[in-house]
Structures are given as structure tokens and as C-alpha cells.
Design an enzyme around this catalytic site. Structure first.
Site, mmCIF file in Angstrom:
data_model
loop_
_atom_site.group_PDB
_atom_site.id
_atom_site.type_symbol
_atom_site.label_atom_id
_atom_site.label_comp_id
_atom_site.label_asym_id
_atom_site.label_seq_id
_atom_site.Cartn_x
_atom_site.Cartn_y
_atom_site.Cartn_z
ATOM 1 N N SER A 145 6.285 54.468 -9.728
ATOM 2 C CA SER A 145 6.612 53.120 -10.204
ATOM 3 C C SER A 145 6.942 52.235 -9.019
ATOM 4 C CB SER A 145 7.816 53.182 -11.153
ATOM 5 O OG SER A 145 8.304 51.893 -11.459
ATOM 6 N N TYR A 158 16.723 55.121 -13.960
ATOM 7 C CA TYR A 158 15.257 55.125 -13.985
ATOM 8 C C TYR A 158 14.717 55.020 -12.561
ATOM 9 C CZ TYR A 158 10.449 53.648 -15.033
ATOM 10 O OH TYR A 158 9.082 53.541 -15.088
#
Length: 254
Positions: A145, A158
Site C-alpha cells: 500500500s 493498518y
């Protein structure tokens, strides 16, 4: 050289592929010749994904198992290899998000994020690599990501999981490249997916994102297909341990 990115004859398992990025990558690899396997925990949702692909003229097998549970993973991978065939390409896509301020972040959600986003990559990657290693070849693509590099308020855990995915990719390469495996990662920026729906629906966030991203817009999931095909193909035969950012330039600019 004309067929450098042709995936005909290869078989790809994409975890968490009943929607969003995973489903888009399954469709993209299928269009480039790969036989694809859709994975999820819920058979009804996987069947819906297969139907969506069939409506586009694309065929997919299915594999129902929980990527966060070792016994389920081992049984699922063994069944694929026995009943469908050898896995040539693995895309570790399964993941989740949970947003709240760090000082209030529930411990159980923290643990669930790591189990879903990191443990699954380890478990499925290990199970598939054990079959790839004796064959002397294989492609593993982990979905990292933009948060592998950058943080935002309310998603610190996250961010930690995606940083772990990036470094686990390097570790997998370090251990398995000598056996003929290529292990790389794709780091998407902000894409319109079910995982990001709350942000997509926020006019304030969208305005911030368009200003913050050099490309000036959200990404479309189909724009990830090229990176996946490259990393799954012979075109990336000497690319290993890398994280390819597909983010409209967001990590290149302050």
C-alpha cells in the site's frame, strides 16, 4: 519478445478476490491468458465474482478457505494443487481496514488487522512456495500500500501491517529467489474500492486527495492490472524483492 507478457498456460490464485482490487486483478490476468482461481471465505460471494467474470467471457475456478487459518490454508492449497493444478502465480490480496484514533484503537481490531493483512501473506505464501520450490519457478505478488511508506490519522495499525508486508516481501525474496521464485509487491495508492467507500463518499476527503495526488484523482482498479501482469510474467524474470508503487505520484511528492 512479442509474448513477453503473455500468461497463457499459467495458473493464478488471487486471495480475497470476490470484489475490489482482487477481482479486477483476476479479470486482468485472465484477459492475458492465465487460468485464474477466485478465493474467499464465503462461497456465495465467490460465486457472484465468478458470475461477474463469466459475464465478461472470462472463466475462473474457485477455492473457498480462510487465509488467516493455517489448517484451512494448507488444506485449501493442497486441494487446488490436487484437483485444479499447480499454482504458478500467487497474488496475496486479502486484507481489511479499520479506522479510529490510535488512542482509542481496540486491541482486538489491532490483532485482527495483523492476522488478516500480514499473517495471511505468510501462511498462503509459505504453503504455495513449498510447492513452487521443487518446480524451480513461481511468482508471488503481495499487495502492499501507499501506507507501506506513509501514515495518515486514524489508521496507524493498518500502516504498520502494510509496512510489514513490504518487508516480508523482501524476506521472501531473500529466502526463495535462489529456488527460482520472484517475490514482489504492488503498493496501490487511493483507489475506488469497497474498502475505501467511506472515503470515496466524503467530498472533503476527495478534495484533499485530488490536491495531494500529482495525478489529481482517485485511481481506477483496472489501472493496477498492468503492474500485476508485468510482475506475473516473464517480463519481470530478474525483478525480485521490489515494491512497485501505483499511486498517481503520491509517494513522490510532498
Amino acid at each position: 519478445m512479442s509474448n513477453l507478457f503473455d500468461l497463457t498456460g499459467s495458473r493464478a490464485l488471487i486471495t480475497g478476490s470476490s470484489q475490489g482490487i482482487g477481482l479486477a486483478l483476476a479479470a486482468g490476468l485472465a484477459r492475458h491468458g492465465a487460468s485464474v482461481i477466485i478465493n474467499g471465505r464465503t462461497e456465495a460471494r465467490v460465486d457472484e465474482a465468478r458470475a461477474a467474470l463469466a459475464a465478461q467471457g472470462l472463466k475462473a475456478e474457485k477455492a473457498i478457505f480462510d487465509v488467516t487459518e493455517k489448517a484451512d490454508v494448507d488444506a485449501g492449497i493442497e486441494k487446488i494443487e490436487r484437483e485444479i493444478g499447480p499454482i504458478d502465480i500467487l497474488i496475496n490480496n486479502a486484507g481489511m481496514q479499520y479506522r479510529t484514533q490510535l488512542e482509542d484503537f481496540p486491541a482486538d481490531k489491532f490483532e485482527l488487522l495483523f492476522k488478516t493483512n500480514v499473517t495471511s501473506v505468510f501462511l498462503v505464501g509459505q504453503a504455495v512456495a513449498k510447492r513452487m520450490i521443487p518446480r524451480g519457478r513461481g511468482k508471488i505478488i503481495n499487495i502492499a500500500s501507499v501506507q507501506s511508506e506513509l501514515a495518515r490519522p486514524s489508521i496507524a495499525p493498518y500502516t504498520a501491517t502494510k509496512g510489514a508486508v513490504k518487508n516480508l516481501t523482501k524476506g521472501m525474496c531473500t529466502d526463495w529467489a535462489k529456488y527460482g521464485l520472484q517475490v514482489n509487491a504492488i503498493a496501490p495508492g487511493y483507489f475506488k474500492t469497497p474498502l475505501n467507500q467511506a472515503l470515496v463518499d466524503s467530498a472533503e476527503f476527495t478534495a484533499w486527495l485530488e490536491k495531494r495526488t500529482p495525478a489529481g484523482r482517485w485511481g481506477d482498479v483496472d489501472e493496477l492490472v498492468g503492474a500485476a501482469v508485468f510482475l506475473a510474467s516473464r517480463g519481470s524474470s530478474f525483478v525480485n524483492g521490489e515494491t512497485l508503487h501505483v499511486d498517481g505520484g503520491i509517494t513522490a511528492s510532498l
